[in-house]
Design an enzyme around this catalytic site. Structure first.
Site, PDB file in Angstrom:
ATOM      1  N   PRO A 159     -77.041 -45.890 -11.660  1.00 42.54           N
ATOM      2  CA  PRO A 159     -75.846 -44.893 -11.909  1.00 42.54           C
ATOM      3  C   PRO A 159     -74.850 -44.604 -11.602  1.00 42.54           C
ATOM      4  CG  PRO A 159     -78.530 -44.031 -11.742  1.00 42.54           C
ATOM      5  CD  PRO A 159     -78.325 -45.406 -11.111  1.00 42.54           C
ATOM      6  N   CYS A 160     -73.736 -44.407 -12.107  1.00 40.92           N
ATOM      7  CA  CYS A 160     -72.363 -44.300 -11.559  1.00 40.92           C
ATOM      8  C   CYS A 160     -71.960 -42.750 -11.351  1.00 40.92           C
ATOM      9  CB  CYS A 160     -71.193 -44.847 -12.496  1.00 40.92           C
ATOM     10  SG  CYS A 160     -71.483 -44.286 -13.969  1.00 40.92           S
TER      11      CYS A 160
END
Length: 607
Positions: free
Chosen positions: A565-566
């Site tokens: 996840p960013c």
């Protein structure tokens, strides 16, 4: 927050509000004004905590501010009758009346309730990428237009309303642009009477961003509605914080320009690219990791260090399709003899959407869309732009530079397309799928909401870009491949391999979102895959024992692929941009852990 963003269906859904499902409700602005309160004998002035014994002075002032803007008294009375003394509703109604006067054939029933005027922050709250970061280099707009804004404003205002003061003219102009008069007035007060027009726009945009930021705060940290001092201080300091971020978050790894990594099919490299992998990184098994290119300071250094000191490959997907998507990839795949997916996808907006060319204004010079997000611009934003354009139709040729800049900024930010005269629209989900390289209706059906479709697509791989990198596996695995797909999302890697003609023998897909797992499972069944798809919902379940059992069962993994996840890396996260120490983005270390375990277990099996 999950409840607000998920758009989960339930039995009480109001199907008449489908377009607004993409919009996160924002806390009401706390600008102080007696005009926001009903006349019930007393009016509370929140800025001074005083009570007035009569509503007449306030009501007179309420009407007078619209007269100063140049609206006819009869229109003001009509708008107040329909909407009460709500400044936003009244102003929006007056702008609508003005537009309808120019196009009487479009006039709706007088009983129609006017929509409230909203600001651009109503477009969306879940803006998971940094818009400015993802502007395409070739399509970036020049700041030279700012130098012409004040002169264009004066040219527009000097033609009419000569009896008004300069401040009143500026207020009128901002109101005609669609900005709430209250916000414009506060911007003029805080920035000073001589503030240039672009500075006023920037101030209002900063205020809107501050309201959007407030959505992400926990309930116990949010300022109360009467804490105007806190909010105004936030507005005033936001631009300073943005400048500080630009310095502290500067990426130390040099991002190439053009951003073509070790090569793309449409561009030639100045020299032959060669790289040498550390011995411990040489595959198989191969691994492939993706994340946002413009991460906080030190992030890519850390990720490189944990992944065998392999040089990242930074690529912008605008070289593969009609939309920009700046990403970094760390992998141990060969880089020779790559080939693209065929047929090549459209690479410009007009190639992808040829019907828009008829309506595209000459001053909108975009040829590429910017990075596609997990959410889209709202119907209200599109209508606001239509009103702004409609109000400018009295100009002989093109709207003033300042109007052009406003419209272009919103179109670039939310990837709006021209679909009619003065009419823009956000991307539909099938258009989103096409740009991302997925088959039509890939995310459609199965009880998946429209909001979830945008969210899932915005978090996925751009298939054509990833497929180009994975194409080297076709000759290596002619009989099929075993894949460990971490953070698999809606199956971008699986779709890429399938379109390359690489048989999928066994795929272990690890994805926490049930919506995404259902999308991948549906695609797997519809494409009649002959192999096995094994689901896991939590990456932390994959310990050494589980991986050993899977490797024994299927004979090992040929490829470990994924992108953690960013959430804590993207530039638009103004609250928890904590880098790899953030709650979600720290899952990168699980990717590293699993790659190490797979390589270790398979190495022991070969001994």
């Amino acid at each position: 927050m999950d409840n607000n963003f998920s758009g989960e269906d339930n039995d009480s859904i109001d199907w008449d509000t489908e377009d607004e499902l993409e919009i996160q409700e924002m806390p009401d602005a706390t600008f102080s004004s007696c005009t926001n309160l009903r006349s019930v004998g007393y009016h509370t002035v929140s800025g001074h905590r005083e009570a007035r014994s009569s509503s007449e002075p306030c009501q007179s002032k309420f009407i007078q501010q619209f007269i100063v803007m140049g609206f006819p008294e009869e229109s003001i009375a009509k708008a107040i009758e329909q909407n009460g003394e709500n400044e936003g509703l009244v102003l929006d109604a007056l702008l609508t009346f003005k537009a309808l006067e120019d196009s009487p054939e479009e006039q709706p029933s007088t009983s129609t309730q006017m929509e409230p005027c909203i600001t651009s922050d109503d477009s969306s709250s879940q803006y998971n990428e940094n818009f400015l970061d993802d502007v395409s280099e070739d399509d970036s707009w020049s700041s030279d237009s700012d130098n012409c804004v004040n002169s264009a404003k004066q040219s527009y205002l000097n033609d009419d309303n000569c009896s008004l003061s300069e401040n009143e003219k500026t207020l009128l102009f901002l109101a005609n642009m669609g900005y709430p008069a209250e916000e414009a007035s506060i911007a003029m007060e805080r920035c000073g009477p001589e503030a240039p027009f672009p500075e006023l726009i920037d101030f209002m945009c900063a205020a809107q961003m501050a309201r959007e930021e407030d959505v992400y705060l926990p309930e116990d940290e949010k300022p109360k509605l009467n804490s105007g001092g806190y909010k105004r201080k936030m507005y005033n300091e936001l631009r300073v914080k943005k400048k500080q971020r630009a310095i502290t978050d500067e990426e130390p790894i040099h991002l190439p320009r053009p951003m073509i990594g070790f090569g793309v099919p449409t561009e030639s490299l100045p020299a032959v690219v060669k790289r040498t992998l550390p011995e411990q990184a040489i595959g198989p098994p191969f691994f492939y990791y993706e994340n946002v290119a413009l991460a906080p300071k030190g992030v890519w250094d850390t990720m490189t260090r944990f992944l065998y000191d392999i040089e990242p490959e930074f690529v912008d997907s605008k070289y593969f399709c009609a939309t920009a998507r700046k990403r970094g990839y760390i992998h141990n795949l060969p880089i020779e003899d790559r080939f693209p997916l065929l047929p090549l996808p459209p690479r410009t907006i007009h190639e992808a959407f040829p019907l828009t060319k008829k309506w595209w204004p000459s001053w909108d010079t975009r040829t590429k869309l910017n990075c596609l997000q997990t959410s889209i611009g709202s119907a209200r934003l599109a209508d606001r732009i239509r009103k702004a354009m409609k109000a400018m139709e009295n100009f002989d040729s093109e709207p003033p530079l300042m109007v052009q800049k406003y419209v272009l900024d919103e179109c670039r930010k939310w990837n709006l397309l021209w679909v009619g005269r003065n009419k823009v629209s956000p991307l539909e989900t099938d258009e989103f799928e096409m740009l991302m390289g997925f088959p039509r209706n890939h995310t459609r059906g199965g009880g998946i909401s429209r909001t979830d479709r945008y969210k899932s697509l915005g978090n996925s791989f751009q298939v054509d870009t990833v497929a180009y990198h994975l194409s080297v596996l076709k000759d290596l695995y002619p009989n099929g491949i075993n894949v460990l797909s971490l953070f698999s999302g809606i199956g971008g890697a699986e779709v890429a391999l399938y379109r390359l003609g690489i048989p999928l023998n066994n795929v272990v897909a690890v994805e926490i979102s049930e919506v995404n797992r259902n999308i991948l499972r549906s695609w797997w069944e519809q494409t009649n895959q002959k192999g096995n798809l094994i689901d896991f919902h939590d990456i932390q379940q994959l310990n050494g024992d589980v991986l050993e059992q899977m490797i024994d069962s299927i004979g090992g993994f040929d490829l470990v692929i994924g992108g953690s996840p960013c959430n804590n890396l993207t530039g638009s996260n103004r609250v928890t941009r904590d880098g790899l120490e953030g709650k979600d983005s720290s899952l990168f270390y699980d990717y590293v852990r699993i790659v190490d375990l797979v390589k270790s277990i398979m190495s022991n099996r070969r001994v």
